[in-house]
Write a protein that holds these residues in place. Structure first.
Motif, mmCIF file in Angstrom:
data_model
loop_
_atom_site.group_PDB
_atom_site.id
_atom_site.type_symbol
_atom_site.label_atom_id
_atom_site.label_comp_id
_atom_site.label_asym_id
_atom_site.label_seq_id
_atom_site.Cartn_x
_atom_site.Cartn_y
_atom_site.Cartn_z
ATOM 1 N N SER A 113 0.834 -1.197 0.000
ATOM 2 C CA SER A 113 0.000 0.000 0.000
ATOM 3 C C SER A 113 0.867 1.244 0.000
ATOM 4 O O SER A 113 2.014 1.221 0.434
ATOM 5 N N GLU A 117 -1.451 6.995 1.824
ATOM 6 C CA GLU A 117 -2.817 6.925 1.313
ATOM 7 C C GLU A 117 -3.422 5.580 1.667
ATOM 8 O O GLU A 117 -2.730 4.667 2.067
ATOM 9 N N GLU A 118 -4.703 5.433 1.471
ATOM 10 C CA GLU A 118 -5.377 4.169 1.772
ATOM 11 C C GLU A 118 -5.645 3.388 0.493
ATOM 12 O O GLU A 118 -6.727 2.869 0.287
ATOM 13 N N HIS A 119 -4.638 3.328 -0.365
ATOM 14 C CA HIS A 119 -4.732 2.609 -1.636
ATOM 15 C C HIS A 119 -3.526 1.699 -1.772
ATOM 16 O O HIS A 119 -2.462 1.977 -1.223
#
Length: 189
Positions: A113, A117-119
């Motif tokens: 990841s 960020e949360e991606h």
């Protein structure tokens, strides 16, 4: 989808989530949030079935983007309880000349990841590349070649900073895409 796609259609399939290998066969599966990696045949979706279904579409082009890993070694990969991680996962053949598959990792790598960020890394740079194309004076279009050429080095560089080897892949290879890379594009407006 098969009832709507025509010879002029461009199909874009995106998946971000967990993948899992079948410990007996090495086949890769997409695992939904309620799937069980111990029972991939019953609770997950085989990559081969996805590629075969998309290959039957009469579409002008199909781009599949998968931000997942199938190594069984953590990250965005799941493994059946008690099973040992696989070193190599079989990549199903792409059955159609109009299909390009972009993945966030090689078959034996984990998918990481973005640190801020949360991606997943591939998703983060895929979105960034699409956003940049939308801002550019290109009528909101970006080719597969352009998108992959942007995101691959960014993913590798960012993963390396996390002490992880993550190399996005493209099938067919970037230098063999030819017209498919120019024909398959995403319109952002």
């Amino acid at each position: 989808l098969k009832n709507r796609v025509t010879a002029k259609s461009r199909v874009f399939v995106y998946y971000a989530g967990h993948g899992a290998p079948n410990p007996a066969t090495g086949e890769g599966f997409l695992v939904p949030f309620d799937g069980d990696p111990s029972y991939t045949a019953e609770t997950a979706f085989p990559l081969k079935r996805l590629y075969d279904s998309l290959g039957e579409l009469p579409a002008r082009s199909v781009l599949v983007a998968i931000d997942s890993c199938f190594s069984g070694r953590g990250g965005r990969s799941l493994l059946a309880k008690g099973a040992r991680p696989l070193v190599s996962v079989k990549s199903p053949p792409i059955s159609s000349a109009n299909t390009v598959v972009m993945t966030g990792t090689g078959g034996d790598q984990i998918s990481t990841s973005h640190p801020d960020e949360e991606h997943g890394l591939m998703t983060y740079f895929l979105l960034k590349g699409l956003h940049g194309a939308a801002d550019a004076d290109k009528d909101g279009k970006v080719t597969t070649k352009e998108l992959f050429s942007f995101l691959a080095p960014e993913v590798e560089r960012t993963a390396r900073r996390q002490n992880v080897e993550q190399t996005p892949s493209l099938s067919p290879a970037l230098d063999r895409i030819g017209e498919r890379g120019e024909e398959s594009w995403i319109r952002l407006r």
